[in-house]
Design a protein around this motif. Sequence first.
Motif, PDB file in Angstrom:
ATOM      1  N   ASN A 159      26.386  59.823  35.322  1.00  0.00           N
ATOM      2  CA  ASN A 159      26.401  60.434  33.979  1.00  0.00           C
ATOM      3  C   ASN A 159      27.292  61.667  33.941  1.00  0.00           C
ATOM      4  N   PHE A 160      28.423  61.586  34.566  1.00  0.00           N
ATOM      5  CA  PHE A 160      29.163  62.815  34.769  1.00  0.00           C
ATOM      6  C   PHE A 160      30.425  62.946  33.929  1.00  0.00           C
ATOM      7  N   MET A 161      31.359  62.029  34.044  1.00  0.00           N
ATOM      8  CA  MET A 161      32.654  62.289  33.414  1.00  0.00           C
ATOM      9  C   MET A 161      32.963  61.229  32.358  1.00  0.00           C
ATOM     10  N   PRO A 162      33.047  61.634  31.107  1.00  0.00           N
ATOM     11  CA  PRO A 162      33.266  60.659  30.030  1.00  0.00           C
ATOM     12  C   PRO A 162      34.537  59.831  30.195  1.00  0.00           C
ATOM     13  N   ALA A 163      35.586  60.393  30.828  1.00  0.00           N
ATOM     14  CA  ALA A 163      36.814  59.608  30.995  1.00  0.00           C
ATOM     15  C   ALA A 163      36.544  58.374  31.847  1.00  0.00           C
ATOM     16  N   THR A 164      35.645  58.493  32.798  1.00  0.00           N
ATOM     17  CA  THR A 164      35.372  57.342  33.662  1.00  0.00           C
ATOM     18  C   THR A 164      34.636  56.255  32.887  1.00  0.00           C
ATOM     19  N   THR A 165      33.811  56.652  31.951  1.00  0.00           N
ATOM     20  CA  THR A 165      33.134  55.668  31.102  1.00  0.00           C
ATOM     21  C   THR A 165      34.152  54.974  30.192  1.00  0.00           C
ATOM     22  N   ARG A 166      35.051  55.752  29.626  1.00  0.00           N
ATOM     23  CA  ARG A 166      36.079  55.143  28.769  1.00  0.00           C
ATOM     24  C   ARG A 166      36.952  54.183  29.575  1.00  0.00           C
ATOM     25  N   PHE A 167      37.257  54.563  30.814  1.00  0.00           N
ATOM     26  CA  PHE A 167      38.035  53.667  31.677  1.00  0.00           C
ATOM     27  C   PHE A 167      37.312  52.336  31.848  1.00  0.00           C
ATOM     28  N   LEU A 168      36.032  52.401  32.211  1.00  0.00           N
ATOM     29  CA  LEU A 168      35.281  51.159  32.440  1.00  0.00           C
ATOM     30  C   LEU A 168      35.117  50.365  31.148  1.00  0.00           C
ATOM     31  N   ASP A 169      35.001  51.053  30.020  1.00  0.00           N
ATOM     32  CA  ASP A 169      34.886  50.367  28.728  1.00  0.00           C
ATOM     33  C   ASP A 169      36.083  49.446  28.495  1.00  0.00           C
ATOM     34  N   GLY A 170      37.250  49.868  28.952  1.00  0.00           N
ATOM     35  CA  GLY A 170      38.439  49.025  28.788  1.00  0.00           C
ATOM     36  C   GLY A 170      38.670  48.103  29.965  1.00  0.00           C
ATOM     37  N   PHE A 171      38.426  48.635  31.154  1.00  0.00           N
ATOM     38  CA  PHE A 171      38.809  47.899  32.352  1.00  0.00           C
ATOM     39  C   PHE A 171      37.917  46.685  32.610  1.00  0.00           C
ATOM     40  N   LEU A 172      36.610  46.847  32.452  1.00  0.00           N
ATOM     41  CA  LEU A 172      35.711  45.748  32.831  1.00  0.00           C
ATOM     42  C   LEU A 172      35.894  44.509  31.941  1.00  0.00           C
ATOM     43  N   PRO A 173      36.011  44.660  30.620  1.00  0.00           N
ATOM     44  CA  PRO A 173      36.296  43.461  29.816  1.00  0.00           C
ATOM     45  C   PRO A 173      37.646  42.817  30.190  1.00  0.00           C
ATOM     46  N   TRP A 174      38.624  43.638  30.521  1.00  0.00           N
ATOM     47  CA  TRP A 174      39.914  43.105  30.964  1.00  0.00           C
ATOM     48  C   TRP A 174      39.741  42.323  32.276  1.00  0.00           C
ATOM     49  N   ALA A 175      39.001  42.891  33.210  1.00  0.00           N
ATOM     50  CA  ALA A 175      38.770  42.214  34.489  1.00  0.00           C
ATOM     51  C   ALA A 175      38.040  40.890  34.272  1.00  0.00           C
ATOM     52  N   ARG A 176      37.113  40.902  33.362  1.00  0.00           N
ATOM     53  CA  ARG A 176      36.379  39.656  33.085  1.00  0.00           C
ATOM     54  C   ARG A 176      37.314  38.590  32.510  1.00  0.00           C
ATOM     55  N   GLN A 177      38.240  39.034  31.667  1.00  0.00           N
ATOM     56  CA  GLN A 177      39.211  38.100  31.096  1.00  0.00           C
ATOM     57  C   GLN A 177      40.098  37.509  32.193  1.00  0.00           C
ATOM     58  N   VAL A 178      40.558  38.366  33.090  1.00  0.00           N
ATOM     59  CA  VAL A 178      41.379  37.886  34.221  1.00  0.00           C
ATOM     60  C   VAL A 178      40.575  36.885  35.052  1.00  0.00           C
ATOM     61  N   ALA A 179      39.296  37.193  35.278  1.00  0.00           N
ATOM     62  CA  ALA A 179      38.448  36.281  36.066  1.00  0.00           C
ATOM     63  C   ALA A 179      38.322  34.929  35.379  1.00  0.00           C
ATOM     64  N   THR A 180      38.116  34.969  34.081  1.00  0.00           N
ATOM     65  CA  THR A 180      37.909  33.731  33.329  1.00  0.00           C
ATOM     66  C   THR A 180      39.137  32.831  33.388  1.00  0.00           C
ATOM     67  N   GLU A 181      40.303  33.453  33.375  1.00  0.00           N
ATOM     68  CA  GLU A 181      41.551  32.681  33.328  1.00  0.00           C
ATOM     69  C   GLU A 181      42.045  32.279  34.721  1.00  0.00           C
ATOM     70  N   ALA A 182      41.370  32.736  35.767  1.00  0.00           N
ATOM     71  CA  ALA A 182      41.862  32.486  37.132  1.00  0.00           C
ATOM     72  C   ALA A 182      41.787  31.009  37.496  1.00  0.00           C
ATOM     73  N   ARG A 183      42.758  30.592  38.287  1.00  0.00           N
ATOM     74  CA  ARG A 183      42.765  29.237  38.834  1.00  0.00           C
ATOM     75  C   ARG A 183      43.090  29.346  40.311  1.00  0.00           C
ATOM     76  N   PRO A 184      42.203  28.883  41.172  1.00  0.00           N
ATOM     77  CA  PRO A 184      42.511  28.991  42.603  1.00  0.00           C
ATOM     78  C   PRO A 184      43.635  28.054  42.991  1.00  0.00           C
ATOM     79  N   HIS A 185      44.365  28.440  44.021  1.00  0.00           N
ATOM     80  CA  HIS A 185      45.387  27.545  44.554  1.00  0.00           C
ATOM     81  C   HIS A 185      44.729  26.331  45.174  1.00  0.00           C
ATOM     82  N   ALA A 186      45.387  25.214  45.095  1.00  0.00           N
ATOM     83  CA  ALA A 186      44.833  23.980  45.661  1.00  0.00           C
ATOM     84  C   ALA A 186      44.769  24.107  47.187  1.00  0.00           C
TER      85      ALA A 186
END
Lengths: 214, 204
Positions: A187-214
């Motif tokens: 509960n310390f630095m608001p910038a870190t919360t704002r970072f995660l607010d943007g970063f985690l949904p982006w990471a989830r999108q990257v995960a969803t679109e991932a395709r492993p190499h054969a």
Amino acid sequence: MTLAVLDGGTFYHHATIHGPRYRELFDRVIYMRELVPADLDDVGLLLVPDRINPDLLRAQSDIFTGFLARGLTLVVLGENQVETWLPGIAWSPRPTNFWWWLERDAVPEQRLVAPDHELFAAVPFTDTVWHYHGVLTPPAGARTLIDVPPDAQGRDQGGALLYDDRSSFPGRAIVATLDPFYHHGSNFMPATTRFLDGFLPWARQVATEARPHA
Amino acid sequence: MTKPALYFSFGHPEGSGAGLAARSGAAGRIERCDIYAFDEIDLDLYGALLISMHADQRFLAGRAERIERFLLEGGTVVANGHVAYPFLPGIGTARTLPHYGLDDLRILRLVEHPIWAGVSGEDLTFRRGVAGFYGRSWHELPPGALAINAVGAPDRVLDILHPVGRGRVLLHGGNDLWQFGGPGSTARLVPQFLEWLFTPESRP
């Protein structure tokens, strides 16, 4: 595919991962001490939060390089001694200036090197700016996204705080010095919360679109 | 306390406990080991366990019974941070506020205690004019425990001294107590903490 996050068992990992703000974003939470390769079978993006015990990360480095060898995305946040368990990375610590923003007309040292990178559509550069504990020299071929200039006391020649490496492995390693799980979870630095607010949904999108190499 | 204290490290060099062990008040009486060696340690050799805010509490929660036995038999446990996985008898999970104003971060002295003697609430509240470094969470006070410092309001207890059997828990619900000490009265904190830790008569 899915988004998985490692859990170091600290209170701040608990607060950030299991707290109401982000818990729906993680498809799988893996307690670091129990990580086995099969946990990652359907994972497109594995997130290593800041401040996981580096002894445990070193002991499991084969799992991480194996994951990258499958063409998938590994994100490693700060204070994990990543240079000791992924190849080709150098780290130079700096004394941490928690107080840079108190100085008159404070201008952060951080420089946005790659403003066209997709990440910055999700995470404004200003939400990546807080104190840092050192600088990374990425592997050759990696793309630095944020850097800082050489240290004023000559400790280093400058380096990356965030980079995206698509050339060292079949997969992709995104590595940062940032430590948002610790600070948001304290509960310390608001910038870190704002970072995660943007970063985690982006990471989830990257995960969803991932395709492993054969 | 004649037995040494044991500090649990967690893989990071800066969290090794070396700085604390090197303090003059420690005088060779703080030993260190990796937290994951807990099951192999003979706790009878130690008078106190020192647990950082960075500790793996999920791991400790699986060892709560052994920690309680250590306390009942007269040991001291000093723990820092927000409790997320209860591992101390009588201590539930930490509470925090979704948003903090300055008044929510003021450190309030509820009773005098030797560890905090001469340490002002103002100096605990502010570092370089910024509030919140000392701690910003609270835990419900167990029956029989002593509430020493609170944050923001008297019922939000930040520093708790909790007798358990013949032993005692000192819970500081913030950043590691032994990291504090700058200019001003907080410089007294770590020496006084070590004095308390190693003085047999300083029972709660």
